[in-house]
Design an enzyme around this catalytic site. Structure first.
Site, short mmCIF file in Angstrom:
data_model
loop_
_atom_site.label_atom_id
_atom_site.label_comp_id
_atom_site.label_asym_id
_atom_site.label_seq_id
_atom_site.Cartn_x
_atom_site.Cartn_y
_atom_site.Cartn_z
N GLY A 155 -8.76 -0.87 5.73
CA GLY A 155 -7.95 -1.84 4.87
C GLY A 155 -7.18 -2.75 5.81
O GLY A 155 -7.46 -3.03 7.03
N GLY B 129 -5.36 -1.31 8.76
CA GLY B 129 -5.90 -0.44 9.84
C GLY B 129 -7.23 0.08 9.39
O GLY B 129 -7.72 -0.20 8.31
N ASP C 18 5.92 4.64 -3.88
CA ASP C 18 4.70 3.70 -4.07
C ASP C 18 3.58 4.68 -4.86
O ASP C 18 2.64 4.69 -4.33
CB ASP C 18 4.16 3.35 -2.69
CG ASP C 18 3.45 2.43 -2.42
OD1 ASP C 18 3.23 1.70 -3.43
OD2 ASP C 18 2.87 2.08 -1.38
#
Length: 317
Positions: free
Chosen positions: A58, A61, A174
């Site tokens: 991503g 990382g 999240d």
């Protein structure tokens, strides 16, 4: 960075004291709860971070697959190495470790350890062979309606644990397909606790609130704790409602529409109940949103209804 920072955040100390009140060693220090890897160890385990071992990549990382000995058994793990530490943020990295090393539940991704040598920011956690829910939602073959429903129940259980199963309510902050990992049996695992917060325990009709100095950005999701500076556990419920919508939508040129093929797999009663659950979670008034324990029970009942309908359908054929 060093482990001293992490120990301090737990309230522990790496130095001894002559005071009798400080002779007890803290029970929740990082070194007792997870393993601190050296960079040399992780280089060896990943073949010096060989690209053939990459299982995910991503903007922040790369994740590598490795095998280590855990309690005498060889287990696969994911080694997530952040390549843009400044962009990701030390606080997110540290927060992720502090939460995940203390939390244990079948629907939470387990932390194995970390590495902060030479300013590296690496997290080692259990390996999820089926990747993220985000990946699986839009690939072929598509997930069946029943599989999606089972995944939603697993996520609800994980959130119920965070909200009610710990000493203090934990707001994940999240919840999105990208932060939900799937193990070999398709069991969903909540991951990434970088923006998670602790709050006082709350009851259904008494929504407790916790003021934050700031709300940090999330990794990969479309929103994080809304745009408000006031964070509540019901924000997780709202995000879960959006997840329920994601589970029945098909992505066409980035425009979500209901997947009619999934609707064909549902009974009318199940479809109606599913939408009622999603709408209640997405209520504009946080106080009107249900607690995750109630959502979990409703989804389990929905699954039972669907399985009964499927059985009756088979018997009629």
């Amino acid at each position: 960075m060093g482990i001293g920072i992490l120990i301090k955040c737990f309230g522990g100390s790496s130095s001894s004291s002559s005071s009798s009140s400080s002779t007890k060693q803290p029970s929740t220090t990082v070194e007792y709860l997870c393993r601190r890897f050296s960079l040399a160890e992780l280089r060896k385990l990943t073949g010096d971070f060989d690209r053939s071992r990459i299982i995910g990549e991503g903007p922040y990382g790369v994740a590598y697959r490795a095998s280590i000995s855990v309690n005498g058994q060889i287990e696969d793990v994911a080694v997530k190495r952040l390549r843009q530490p400044e962009a990701y943020g030390i606080s997110l990295y540290k927060n992720d470790i502090l939460f995940t090393c203390q939390l244990h539940h079948p629907n939470l991704l387990s932390l194995v350890g970390f590495c902060d040598d030479n300013n590296e920011m690496i997290v080692v956690h259990e390996y999820a062979p089926n990747g993220s829910l985000f990946d699986k939602l839009y690939e072929s073959p598509r997930l069946s309606w029943k599989r999606r429903l089972e995944i939603s129940i697993g996520v609800a259980r994980g959130l119920h644990y965070l909200h009610s199963g710990t000493k203090r309510t934990i707001i994940h902050g999240d919840i999105a397909p990208i932060t939900i990992m799937l193990d070999e049996n398709w069991v969903p695992k909540l991951s990434f606790f970088g923006v998670s917060k602790k709050a006082p325990k709350s009851k259904a009709k008494d929504v407790k609130r916790k003021e934050l100095e700031s709300v940090e950005g999330s990794v990969g999701s479309r929103k994080c704790l809304r745009v408000t500076n006031e964070v509540m556990h019901k924000s997780d419920v709202d995000s879960f409602g959006e997840l329920l919508v994601d589970l029945i939508c098909q992505n066409t040129s980035f425009n979500n529409t209901i997947d009619e093929r999934l609707v064909a797999e549902m009974t009318e009663e199940c479809w109606k109940l599913y939408m009622e659950i999603a709408e209640s979670c997405l209520s504009k008034d946080p106080n009107e949103r249900p607690d995750m324990g109630d959502v979990e029970v409703q989804l389990e009942r929905l699954l039972q209804l669907q399985e009964e309908a499927d059985t009756n359908h088979v018997l009629l054929i």
